[in-house]
Write a protein that holds these residues in place. Structure first.
Motif, PDB file in Angstrom:
ATOM      1  N   CYS A   1       0.949   3.991  -3.061  1.00 25.38           N
ATOM      2  CA  CYS A   1       0.578   5.389  -2.849  1.00 25.38           C
ATOM      3  C   CYS A   1       1.763   6.350  -2.966  1.00 25.38           C
TER       4      CYS A   1
ATOM      5  N   THR B   1      -6.250   3.028  -2.364  1.00 23.35           N
ATOM      6  CA  THR B   1      -4.938   3.027  -1.720  1.00 23.35           C
ATOM      7  C   THR B   1      -4.341   1.634  -1.590  1.00 23.35           C
TER       8      THR B   1
ATOM      9  N   ALA C   1       3.242   6.249  -8.110  1.00 25.59           N
ATOM     10  CA  ALA C   1       1.963   6.623  -8.692  1.00 25.59           C
ATOM     11  C   ALA C   1       2.145   7.334 -10.025  1.00 25.59           C
TER      12      ALA C   1
ATOM     13  N   SER D   1       0.836  -1.205   0.000  1.00 28.79           N
ATOM     14  CA  SER D   1       0.000   0.000   0.000  1.00 28.79           C
ATOM     15  C   SER D   1       0.869   1.252   0.000  1.00 28.79           C
TER      16      SER D   1
END
Length: 353
Positions: A29, A346, A34, A25
């Motif tokens: 993120c 997320t 990203a 995660s």
């Protein structure tokens, strides 16, 4: 993944798993990741969906070196699917139409798997019968064509074999020919665009271009595997059963048997998975001190969407546990259960019980 994980006590394995989900995660993120993911999608916009077996060895992002979150997986025992199944058909159509509405084409990878070194290491869902598994993949391709058209201009169904000894992909075209990537060398990389163009004359140029990184990644992966000792890695060593959706963080082979909530008769893949876990213990490939049953349901927004995900996760955990207790009562005594939801934006896994 540390090689010691498979042989660690069950509590240590579960702690490793939860840490893996947290790290996934955080990486998903991370601003740099990203942006890189968005850049990749901008350059390779084809939406890629994969129908594949619950077998923990079948991990397409791992063997193609594809960024996580690009390939959207659907998993079931043996890669056995029927697009007439109500939930599966609706979910697949939603994935396809969402991509099309964004102006993208869709590549649906339909997999089967086998071992060239030992037939018994093949797909348990087809009793290790490679030809039967391949025939089923072709049936799914026909179903895709029935729904989305046989012209392949927007949605392209690609039957893809997965040879588990070397993690090599075998691509099948509409003429019944096969391109075994294990037969290529890194010296063929420069010629790959022309190779794909000739092999897939009915595949749109954009999809060919977006398939190319997966093929290149698999060639590099095969080369790496040939320099490793893989005796244990090419056998079943799974120690957990995952039921539901939202397990993208498990980017490690031979850890989990993942069962999507697609079949109208979920008891069949669940009982089969339990049998594989029991065999892994009996043959000493994993400790016999316990195994994990993990259920998960994804959600996008807090409120009713999240509450519904919690109910689904609890239902799947209870249902799977009941099947395992009925079909494998001795194994069930070693079962540890965790129920979770996954916040999709997320990729955060939250254990709720």
């Amino acid at each position: 993944m540390p090689t010691s994980v498979h042989s660690s006590p069950i509590d240590n394995r579960i702690n490793w798993l939860m840490e893996l989900s947290k790290n996934h995660s955080a990486q998903f993120c991370d601003s740099e990741n990203a942006l890189a993911r968005q850049r990749y999608i901008a350059e390779h916009p084809t939406r890629i969906v994969a129908l594949k077996c619950m077998d923990g060895r079948i991990h397409l992002p791992y063997v193609t070196k594809t960024p996580l979150g690009i390939i959207r997986p659907f998993r079931n025992l043996g890669g056995i699917f029927d697009l007439g199944w109500p939930y599966l058909g609706d979910l697949l159509e939603s994935q396809v139409m969402d991509g099309i509405r964004q102006g993208h084409r869709v590549l649906i990878i339909i997999t089967y798997h086998f071992s060239k070194g030992d037939r018994s290491r093949g797909c348990a869902g087809f009793n290790c019968d490679k030809e039967a598994a391949m025939a089923h993949a072709q049936q799914i391709k026909s179903q895709v064509e029935t729904i989305f058209g046989a012209g392949h201009k927007t949605v392209y169904p690609l039957v893809c074999g997965f040879e588990t000894d070397e993690d090599a992909l075998i691509l099948h075209n509409s003429e019944g020919e096969a391109l075994d990537l294990a037969g290529l060398e890194l010296t063929h990389l420069e010629a790959l665009p022309l190779t794909l163009e000739r092999f897939f004359p009915d595949m749109p140029a954009q999809i060919q271009y977006d398939l190319l990184p997966l093929v290149e990644g698999n060639l590099y992966h095969i080369d790496e595997m040939r320099h490793l000792q893989r005796k244990l890695d090419i056998e079943h060593r799974e120690w957990m059963i995952c039921v539901g959706r939202g397990f993208d963080f498990l980017h490690a082979p031979n850890v989990a048997l993942i069962i999507g909530p697609f079949s109208p008769n979920l008891s069949v893949p669940i009982s089969k998975a339990a049998g594989i876990i029991r065999t892994n213990m009996a043959q000493g490939r994993i400790p016999d001190d316990g195994f994990l049953l993990l259920s998960s349901a994804p959600y996008d927004e807090v409120g009713p969407d999240q509450s519904r995900a919690e109910l689904k996760a609890h239902f799947m955990a209870d249902f799977a546990a009941k099947v395992i207790r009925e079909t494998q009562p001795e194994l069930a005594e070693k079962m540890l259960i965790r129920t979770a939801t996954l916040h999709w934006p997320t990729r955060r896994l939250d254990v709720i019980s």
